[in-house]
Design an enzyme around this catalytic site. Structure first.
Site, PDB file in Angstrom:
ATOM      1  N   HIS A 106       0.652  -1.221   0.104  1.00 19.15           N
ATOM      2  CA  HIS A 106       0.172   0.211   0.037  1.00 19.15           C
ATOM      3  C   HIS A 106       0.896   1.293  -0.171  1.00 19.15           C
ATOM      4  CE1 HIS A 106      -3.263  -2.546   0.368  1.00 19.15           C
ATOM      5  NE2 HIS A 106      -3.312  -2.776   1.619  1.00 19.15           N
ATOM      6  N   HIS A 176      -9.944   1.110   1.232  1.00 21.66           N
ATOM      7  CA  HIS A 176      -9.786   0.070   1.984  1.00 21.66           C
ATOM      8  C   HIS A 176     -10.761  -0.438   2.935  1.00 21.66           C
ATOM      9  CE1 HIS A 176      -7.597  -3.643   3.274  1.00 21.66           C
ATOM     10  NE2 HIS A 176      -6.529  -3.220   2.565  1.00 21.66           N
ATOM     11  N   GLU A 314     -11.366  -4.323  -3.062  1.00 22.37           N
ATOM     12  CA  GLU A 314     -10.368  -3.135  -3.469  1.00 22.37           C
ATOM     13  C   GLU A 314     -10.290  -2.995  -4.827  1.00 22.37           C
ATOM     14  OE1 GLU A 314      -6.977  -3.403  -0.825  1.00 22.37           O
ATOM     15  OE2 GLU A 314      -8.290  -5.067   0.055  1.00 22.37           O
TER      16      GLU A 314
END
Length: 349
Positions: A106, A176, A314
């Protein structure tokens, strides 16, 4: 429609605010300056009872603990995984934070765990903005991301991502949020019904990093081409899953060439809530909270953030697309706006 600014908490001596959008039917979305994140989505069930259908926390500090799974937060510059914390772009190698073993997860977390500016609000929307200087976390370009949340009167939460950079660069933003449509504090998502409009998934190695190969879902526990319970096959041993984690996998959506289309359907039949996910991106990561601990005690009130209590869907480019030439990738051109949109459409059945 209305937008209300609410004080939430403090983080490192700075105030964190929630912007609550309420529509004409009383449904609402609560968006945080922390990580441009989703704190709550309050949606009616089949009987009109409004309940929160996402996981989160009562205080800001828990949101920035990476062990708690990036609950509700915006992810940038690059969502998901980058092998060995490095990639080559336009002939130059870039190094990114190795914040998960030897790889980047991420984007290193900078976008998720910091405070964003609120650029604009309207009757039904809030726009957050974050500037990232050239070289931050190893990525090229002076880079500005905007995330605009709009809540409609028909209970759609629309997320518009916009990126501007003064250099050619890369971007892979996502959200998320973990959904639990039951609205019940003790329920896991294993009884939710799920459909994903994908015939292939990205194969992974033993570290769950993409290999560059695609696997067919047909005939495997990965097959969600028709609605069925998440828990039906989640514990089946499979090469692309790790132990009792269950699903944490990228699906290759059927939409082509950036077409905005239905990607997934999630249903919780006792409450009657249904959510459809639309996107123009080529992939969607299915994650059911299998890395979360069963004994966590944090959350919102009685709704704890624990093992398999929420499902994240996602929308994204494929994991490690920066290092795998066969994976689809849209680059950000200098001084040209890059845009992508995801919608979560809530109805009842």
């Amino acid at each position: 429609m209305s937008v209300e600014k609410l004080y939430f908490d403090e983080l490192n001596g700075k105030k964190v605010y929630i912007y609550k959008i309420t529509n004409s039917s009383g449904a609402s979305a609560e968006l945080m300056t922390l990580g441009a994140g989703v704190h709550a989505i309050n949606i009616p069930d089949k009987n009109g009872k409004i309940e929160d259908v996402v996981l989160g926390f009562d205080n800001a500090a828990d949101y920035v603990n990476p062990d708690y799974g990036y609950q509700g937060l915006t992810v940038g510059r690059w969502a998901n995984r980058i092998r060995d914390g490095k990639f080559t772009f336009e002939g130059r190698e870039y190094t990114t934070p190795q914040n998960q073993g030897t790889w980047t997860l991420h984007g290193g977390g900078t976008f998720s765990f910091g405070l964003w500016d609120v650029e604009e609000t309207g009757d039904d929307f809030v726009t957050f903005k974050r500037f990232s200087p050239d070289g931050e976390d190893g990525f090229p370009g002076n880079f500005t991301m905007r995330v605009k949340y709009t809540l409609t009167n028909d209970n759609t939460l629309k997320i518009d991502y916009s990126v501007l950079s003064d250099k050619n660069t890369v971007a892979n933003p996502t959200n998320h949020t973990y959904f639990n449509l039951s609205g019940k504090a003790g329920e896991t998502v294993e009884n939710h019904y799920l459909q994903i409009l994908a015939d292939y998934f990205t194969e992974t190695d033993t570290s769950q990093l993409a290999t560059g190969e695609l696997g067919e879902v047909k005939g495997t526990m990965m097959d969600f081409t028709a609605l069925h319970k998440i828990g039906d096959n989640i514990d089946e041993p499979f090469r692309a899953c790790i132990g009792d984690v269950g699903y944490d996998n990228n699906y290759c959506l059927r939409n082509k060439d950036g077409a905005f289309a239905l990607a997934a359907v999630l249903e919780e039949r006792e409450s009657g809530r249904k959510m459809e996910v639309y996107t123009d991106l080529p992939g969607i990561q299915l994650y059911c909270g299998g890395w979360l601990k069963r004994d966590y005690t944090v959350g919102k009130g009685d709704s704890k953030v624990t093992y398999r209590r929420g499902v994240a869907l996602e929308t994204q480019f494929y994991p490690d697309a920066l290092n795998i030439d066969s994976f689809p990738l849209w680059t950000v051109k200098a001084d040209e706006e890059f845009k992508t949109t995801t919608e979560f459409r809530f109805t009842t059945i």
